[in-house]
Design a protein around this motif. Structure first.
Motif, PDB file in Angstrom:
ATOM      1  N   TRP A   1      28.738  48.384  34.353  1.00 37.78           N
ATOM      2  CA  TRP A   1      29.989  47.589  34.738  1.00 37.78           C
ATOM      3  C   TRP A   1      29.591  46.076  35.328  1.00 37.78           C
ATOM      4  O   TRP A   1      28.367  45.981  35.616  1.00 37.78           O
ATOM      5  CB  TRP A   1      30.293  48.518  36.075  1.00 37.78           C
ATOM      6  N   VAL A   2      30.309  45.284  34.937  1.00 38.80           N
ATOM      7  CA  VAL A   2      30.347  43.972  35.441  1.00 38.80           C
ATOM      8  C   VAL A   2      31.345  43.487  36.265  1.00 38.80           C
ATOM      9  O   VAL A   2      32.348  44.051  36.347  1.00 38.80           O
ATOM     10  CB  VAL A   2      30.223  43.055  34.232  1.00 38.80           C
ATOM     11  N   TYR A   3      31.001  42.726  37.082  1.00 41.36           N
ATOM     12  CA  TYR A   3      32.013  42.018  38.301  1.00 41.36           C
ATOM     13  C   TYR A   3      32.155  40.723  37.756  1.00 41.36           C
ATOM     14  O   TYR A   3      31.108  39.976  37.176  1.00 41.36           O
ATOM     15  CB  TYR A   3      31.429  42.119  39.408  1.00 41.36           C
ATOM     16  N   GLY A   4      33.322  40.189  38.037  1.00 43.83           N
ATOM     17  CA  GLY A   4      33.652  38.780  37.654  1.00 43.83           C
ATOM     18  C   GLY A   4      34.676  38.189  38.766  1.00 43.83           C
ATOM     19  O   GLY A   4      35.363  38.945  39.254  1.00 43.83           O
ATOM     20  N   ASP A   5      34.695  36.971  38.958  1.00 38.68           N
ATOM     21  CA  ASP A   5      35.545  36.331  39.928  1.00 38.68           C
ATOM     22  C   ASP A   5      36.526  35.571  39.182  1.00 38.68           C
ATOM     23  O   ASP A   5      37.032  34.591  39.579  1.00 38.68           O
ATOM     24  CB  ASP A   5      34.880  35.540  40.911  1.00 38.68           C
ATOM     25  N   GLY A   6      36.553  35.723  37.721  1.00 40.32           N
ATOM     26  CA  GLY A   6      37.731  35.079  36.984  1.00 40.32           C
ATOM     27  C   GLY A   6      36.920  34.015  36.220  1.00 40.32           C
ATOM     28  O   GLY A   6      37.703  33.423  35.111  1.00 40.32           O
ATOM     29  N   SER A   7      35.856  33.437  36.377  1.00 38.94           N
ATOM     30  CA  SER A   7      35.035  32.550  35.522  1.00 38.94           C
ATOM     31  C   SER A   7      33.663  33.081  35.012  1.00 38.94           C
ATOM     32  O   SER A   7      33.136  32.545  34.049  1.00 38.94           O
ATOM     33  CB  SER A   7      34.910  31.063  36.034  1.00 38.94           C
ATOM     34  N   ARG A   8      33.222  33.929  35.751  1.00 39.94           N
ATOM     35  CA  ARG A   8      31.700  34.376  35.160  1.00 39.94           C
ATOM     36  C   ARG A   8      31.523  36.037  35.647  1.00 39.94           C
ATOM     37  O   ARG A   8      32.317  36.314  36.492  1.00 39.94           O
ATOM     38  CB  ARG A   8      30.639  33.619  35.795  1.00 39.94           C
TER      39      ARG A   8
END
Length: 181
Positions: A144-151
């Motif tokens: 699973w990866v987490y992103g803030d909209g840009s990375r």
């Protein structure tokens, strides 16, 4: 007690984590406490060598570390492919479309239960969107990866540490560019 001037790059997951004296599963040591601040010093494959806030160091499954938010780097260039969420979002969208089509055919009577299972076998997707935050499942990396909209950054993984990458013992350091770099 925290070492003066210590600035963590990560914290240990909320359930704590196993630790080793070396990047070798045969050499376990004392596990790390939940949410312990650490600085990632080196990577070897999936292994991460961390310096703990109390000055102690250990090897851990580096993929499981929770990144501490840092100021984003200033760059006018495009996002690196590994940090850009768009390709993973596109793959999730394609997988969802394939699943949706299989469900439609099953509901319309075009597929029986066994055909539906064969058609959807191995299909894995996961997307959670909560405002600007997104969690995406990356089946290629089983994580699973987490992103803030840009990375994106790794949030959690399904796999055990990869020891194949341990053959190359060239140290890799986390480098933060200084002024004028």
């Amino acid at each position: 007690m925290t070492t003066p001037g210590f600035r963590p790059t990560h914290v240990v997951p909320q359930d704590g984590m196993s630790a080793w004296d070396a990047p070798d599963p045969a050499r376990p040591t004392v596990p790390l406490d939940p949410l312990l601040p650490v600085r990632l010093m080196e990577r070897r494959g999936d292994w991460g060598h961390v310096l703990c806030s109390n000055g102690w160091s250990a090897w851990v499954d580096g993929r499981c570390l929770v990144a501490v938010p840092q100021d984003p780097p200033h760059s006018d260039g495009p996002l690196a492919a590994s940090a850009d969420p768009r390709p993973l979002l596109g793959r999730a969208e394609d997988a969802l479309a394939r699943y949706r089509e299989a469900v439609r055919e099953l509901a319309d009577g075009g597929l029986d239960g066994e055909s539906f299972r064969r058609r959807t076998q191995g299909l894995r997707i996961g997307v959670v969107v909560d405002g600007e935050d997104v969690w995406l499942y990356d089946p290629a990396r089983e994580s699973w990866v987490y992103g803030d909209g840009s990375r994106l950054s790794t949030y959690a993984t399904d796999r055990a540490p990869d020891t194949a990458g341990d053959q190359d013992h060239t140290a890799t350091r986390v480098v933060h560019p200084g002024p004028g770099s």
